[in-house]
Design an enzyme around this catalytic site. Structure first.
Site, PDB file in Angstrom:
ATOM      1  CG  ASP A   1      48.383  62.763  73.167  1.00 32.95           C
ATOM      2  OD1 ASP A   1      47.867  63.830  72.824  1.00 32.95           O
ATOM      3  OD2 ASP A   1      48.301  61.713  72.489  1.00 32.95           O
TER       4      ASP A   1
ATOM      5  CD  GLU B   1      44.313  65.335  74.009  1.00 25.75           C
ATOM      6  OE1 GLU B   1      43.743  65.823  73.014  1.00 25.75           O
ATOM      7  OE2 GLU B   1      45.249  64.532  73.920  1.00 25.75           O
TER       8      GLU B   1
END
Length: 579
Positions: free
Chosen positions: A244, A281
């Protein structure tokens, strides 16, 4: 059984195991570590006491039966009886499916999700990408406020339930990827600061103090994150991890944490004899994120490409607010650029950021499978005020076009759960914070954010209302009903075509050729011997393809081009042609 804990600032520590107290001694070699031996068995509850303070859960706890605030429990991974041998599945020909356990079914458990695996296998995907499963306060939430990075959220079923899910997925030929969060931890139930310098004020993030990757004590913090990542891949037989918001990992050291992690994952893959991968990401539009380490990159194996999403979203919807503004000026041109050059912002000015952003991708040396393409994700749906999917506003024809552009693009495609049948259920932001002050702060912050953009406060769903989560659960009666069934059949057809036609998984970005007409709203591109044709407009258009061919798949009836090379495309329709 050996119990160890890193607590460099403690003068004394003790283990509390099943009501008995065991003093701990300093580790003879590892500075700041304490250890003791005690007879422990699977399920036994334990915690650590620092300097006669309260009993705290283990930072490396493998199980939190009573949530982040409770005692930890002993887990013996070796006793699980795996049923399926698994050689792994690589990324090059992947089709991913992002899934949130808490809303994939109304039960919201891993075991309930197992019952829907035949649907995913029939759809034709190759990998399931699970949103975070680490423990967080309360029962329901997105999972990005986890605090025990080695454990599985107990309401989902705990560690054995995740193993059952992975084993069942492998039985269907499906790999499993897990979303992990290293850039911040939840504010509630987070006891790491009591143990050591896990966070630093040297850097600040949108979530407060940064995870300590480069300040004093960061060697052990990096090891904590790295070993957690390897444990997911090893102990749960996962195929990869989605990392993330890696752009929020503040790290000034010469050997970046992400490079260290990618090195360790490649070593583990060699040891296990199966492919493992890391997917970032990142909003930095920096090709060095996925460039090989030998070429000066971080060596991550792939990354999400939000620029492709933004271009596709603006082309489909016409939206132009916020970060969509630059893409919306000429959305088909933006889409053409991302299909051939990956990043829209590759050294161009970003009005959203107020500065130049990004760096070009070397198409001659970078394979397309380094970048994921998608029309919808949990972020791009859930971070809208009402969590509305594309299906809330687009016609079935435009949803079919979104599918065609995603599933025939050069990039490994990723779907968000329910997208394949045009689910009408929203996917909204929901929480279940047990701290009433935090719950109210989140509620007010959400309303303040969207009312500043013109929404009425009463139209913003209350994250703490159980109905918000319930609305977000998939309705499994929909796929059998129209218009959902037709769209589902289209997704299956396109995924099968991608699997059968090597041209659609060709990693050569330089070989992708695109033509488009911004005003007429059509776009076509070539993938080897295949042509993809999309008409997003409300009027039929004639498009010259420069050669013959036959129709391999079409949303609406389309005749193959004649000798003049022209194909007549109905409004809001798409087709794939082959020679």
């Amino acid at each position: 059984m050996l119990f160890e804990v890193w607590a460099p600032h403690a003068d004394r520590t003790a283990l509390l195991l099943e009501g008995a107290t065991y003093p701990m001694r300093p580790h003879p070699v590892r500075a700041g570590w304490w250890l003791t031996e005690a007879e422990g068995h699977a399920g036994d509850r334990y915690g650590y006491v620092l300097d006669d303070g309260p009993v705290l859960p283990d930072p490396r706890s493998r199980r939190q039966p009573d949530g982040p605030d409770g005692l930890s429990a002993v887990v013996v991974h070796e006793t699980f009886a795996w049923q399926q041998p698994w050689e792994g599945r690589a990324l090059q020909r992947a089709v991913l499916y992002e899934l949130h356990i808490g809303t994939f079914t109304s039960d919201g458990t891993l075991d309930a999700a197992v019952q829907q695996l035949p649907h995913l296998a029939e759809l034709g995907i190759t990998h399931i990408e699970l949103m975070p499963v680490c423990p967080f306060p309360g029962r329901h939430g997105w999972g990005y406020e986890g605090v025990s990075l080695w454990a599985v959220h107990e309401p989902y079923g705990g560690p054995d339930a995740l193993k059952r899910f992975v084993d069942a997925a492998h039985a269907h030929g499906l790999g499993v990827v897990l979303d992990v969060v290293h850039n911040h931890l939840g504010p509630s139930g987070n006891y790491l600061p009591a143990f050591g310098p896990y966070f630093t004020d040297t850097h600040h993030t949108p979530w407060g103090a940064a995870v300590n990757l480069d300040a004093p004590g960061s060697d052990e913090v990096r090891a904590f994150l790295l070993e957690s990542a390897l444990a997911w891949l090893r102990d749960y037989r996962l195929d990869g991890l989605r990392l993330d918001a890696v752009h929020a990992l503040a790290d000034t050291r010469a050997y970046p944490f992400l490079e260290e992690l990618s090195t360790a994952v490649d070593v583990l893959a060699a040891e296990l004899g199966r492919p493992l991968f890391l997917v970032a990401e990142s909003d930095s539009c920096d090709p060095r994120t996925t460039a090989p380490r030998a070429a000066g990159g971080l060596g991550l194996h792939a990354q999400w490409n939000d620029d492709f999403h933004h271009a596709l979203h603006t082309a489909l919807t016409g939206e132009s607010q916020g970060y969509y503004a630059d893409f919306a000026r000429a959305p088909l041109s933006a889409l053409a650029k991302t299909l051939t050059r990956v990043f829209f912002h590759d050294g161009t000015y970003s009005s959203f950021r107020g500065r130049t952003h990004g760096r070009p991708v070397d198409r001659s040396r970078t394979p397309a499978h380094r970048f994921f393409g998608y029309a919808q994700t949990h972020d791009q749906i859930g971070n809208r005020a009402q969590g509305d999917r594309l299906s809330a506003t687009l016609s079935p024809g435009l949803l079919a076009c979104a599918a065609a552009l995603t599933l025939t693009s050069p990039f490994p495609p990723m779907l968000f759960m329910g997208e394949e049948w045009g689910a009408r259920t929203p996917w909204q932001f929901f929480t279940d914070h047990t701290d009433p002050d935090l719950a109210q702060a989140v509620r007010e912050g959400r309303r303040r954010e969207f009312t500043s953009h013109g929404w009425s406060a009463e139209d913003i769903p209350d994250p703490q209302d159980p109905a918000t989560r319930q609305r977000s659960c998939l309705d499994w009666a929909e796929p059998a009903a129209e218009p959902h069934a037709r769209l589902l059949a289209w997704y299956r057809e396109l995924i099968a075509l991608r699997r059968e036609r090597p041209d659609l998984t060709d990693p050569d970005l330089a070989a992708v050729k695109v033509a488009h007409d911004e005003e007429a709203r059509w776009l076509t591109y070539r993938r080897g011997d295949l042509r993809v044709v999309v008409n997003l407009g409300k009027e039929p258009v004639r498009i010259k393809l420069g050669g013959g061919g036959r129709i391999l798949a079409a949303w609406e009836p389309v005749e193959a081009p004649g000798a003049d090379g022209l194909v007549l495309m109905p409004p809001e329709s798409c087709a794939v042609l082959g020679r």
